[in-house]
Design a protein around this motif. Structure first.
Motif: not given
Length: 358
Positions: A50-78
């Motif tokens: 359980t602790a591993y997947y909590v850390d997994f969430t934070v670890y990869f969210a940090n790596l992919l932060f800009p890409l998630f944001l990029f796609l979300s901005v394109i989505w709602f602006t479109s």
């Protein structure tokens, strides 16, 4: 702030949050499906999983932060563009720069959180994530080794091993050099060195010591020799992900210490340090690109904007990974490797913004 600012800012933050909540469970599911066999086989406790997947969430969210944001901005602006809301905004006398302001406010909020995440929360998550991975998920893989470890232990002492196996705590082709000023006082050779935790000593096989005093050399040989040295076992087993697990202040001290030791992983550590600052900047750049690309109503609708956005995102990831690996595994400048993608895409953002204004 005006009604327009609140309207866009709420959509900006809400869509980004929804994007995170959508993709993170997918990432956990895919990872769990891939690793479930090894987790069961290693009998990892449920609490640690359980602790591993909590850390997994934070670890990869940090790596992919800009890409998630990029796609979300394109989505709602479109969606705004398809509903002709952007046309209505601009037709009412709002300039494109004024229309962009709430996006930049939202980018500032997300960038501040990303900076805090990268400086403090992500290192803690990286520690737990990597420890679990090496303890359970790589247990039955090929034996892990570190190769060509050369370290300066202090002002006078240097060590080297051609390779070291952490599982058996054994190194090969070991040398230990002791200097006083610029003069080599003695040098120890051994075919292998093994650490014994019970008394914190090392056993050297095929031991050879060459001492130099007043121009006279003396040689001492033993088949086996037990010794204690002024270095820790960790000096023989430098962890590649060490820099990722340290808060920013500790990271700076760690890098300076590793530079004094002559570590071969300085490029990797510098990349980790610089990315903590480049990631928040990339949020602004990708936000501007996303708005410029998706604010125009296209014949293909939202799908066309997403296709263009995903293509740009993949190119950005390609540049980021290629240059990052170059800096980690060669003498290529870490500053250039980390900031080059942002410079290139910053120029692209300026070009697309001017084009969108016209």
């Amino acid at each position: 702030m005006k009604i327009l600012d609140w309207y866009i800012l709420k959509r900006y933050l809400f869509t980004f949050l929804m994007m995170l909540l959508l993709f993170i469970p997918i990432g956990i599911t895919v990872n769990l499906a891939e690793k479930i066999g090894r987790i069961i086989e290693s009998k990892a406790p449920f609490g640690e999983v359980t602790a591993y997947y909590v850390d997994f969430t934070v670890y990869f969210a940090n790596l992919l932060f800009p890409l998630f944001l990029f796609l979300s901005v394109i989505w709602f602006t479109s969606k705004l563009a398809n509903n002709t809301e952007i046309v209505a905004f601009l037709s009412s006398g709002v300039s494109f720069s004024r229309f962009l302001r709430p996006y930049l406010i939202g980018a500032t909020i997300v960038a501040a959180f990303a900076l805090f995440l990268g400086m403090y929360l992500a290192p803690m998550a990286s520690q737990g994530f990597n420890e679990f991975k090496y303890k359970y998920l790589k247990k039955n893989k090929k034996i892990q080794q570190t190769r060509d470890v050369y370290q300066q232990i202090n002002d006078n002492d240097y060590i080297y091993v051609s390779n070291f196996i952490p599982k058996s705590k054994t190194g090969f082709n070991f040398t230990y050099e002791h200097f006083e000023g610029n003069e080599l006082k003695y040098k120890i050779f051994a075919e292998n060195i093994r650490y014994f935790e019970a008394d914190s000593s090392y056993r050297l096989t095929s031991y050879l010591k060459r001492s130099f005093e007043n121009g006279i050399e003396t040689v001492e040989k033993e088949k086996r020799q037990n010794m204690r040295f002024p270095f820790e076992l960790e000096d023989l087993t430098p962890v590649e992900y060490a820099a990722e697990t340290k808060p920013y202040g500790e990271l700076l001290d760690f890098i300076e210490s590793e530079k004094r030791k002559g570590s071969t992983n300085i490029g990797r550590y510098e990349v980790v340090k610089l990315r903590k600052w480049s990631l928040p900047v990339s949020i602004y750049i990708l936000t501007i690109i996303a708005v410029a690309v998706s604010s125009v109503k296209r014949r293909g609708g939202m799908g066309a904007n997403l296709a263009v956005g995903i293509a740009i995102a993949m190119v950005y990831v390609f540049f980021d990974k290629v240059f990052g690996v170059m800096a980690e595994q060669s003498n290529f400048s870490a500053v250039v490797a980390v900031w080059f993608p942002n410079v290139i895409f910053g120029i692209l953002a300026i070009y697309l913004l001017k084009k969108a204004k016209r």
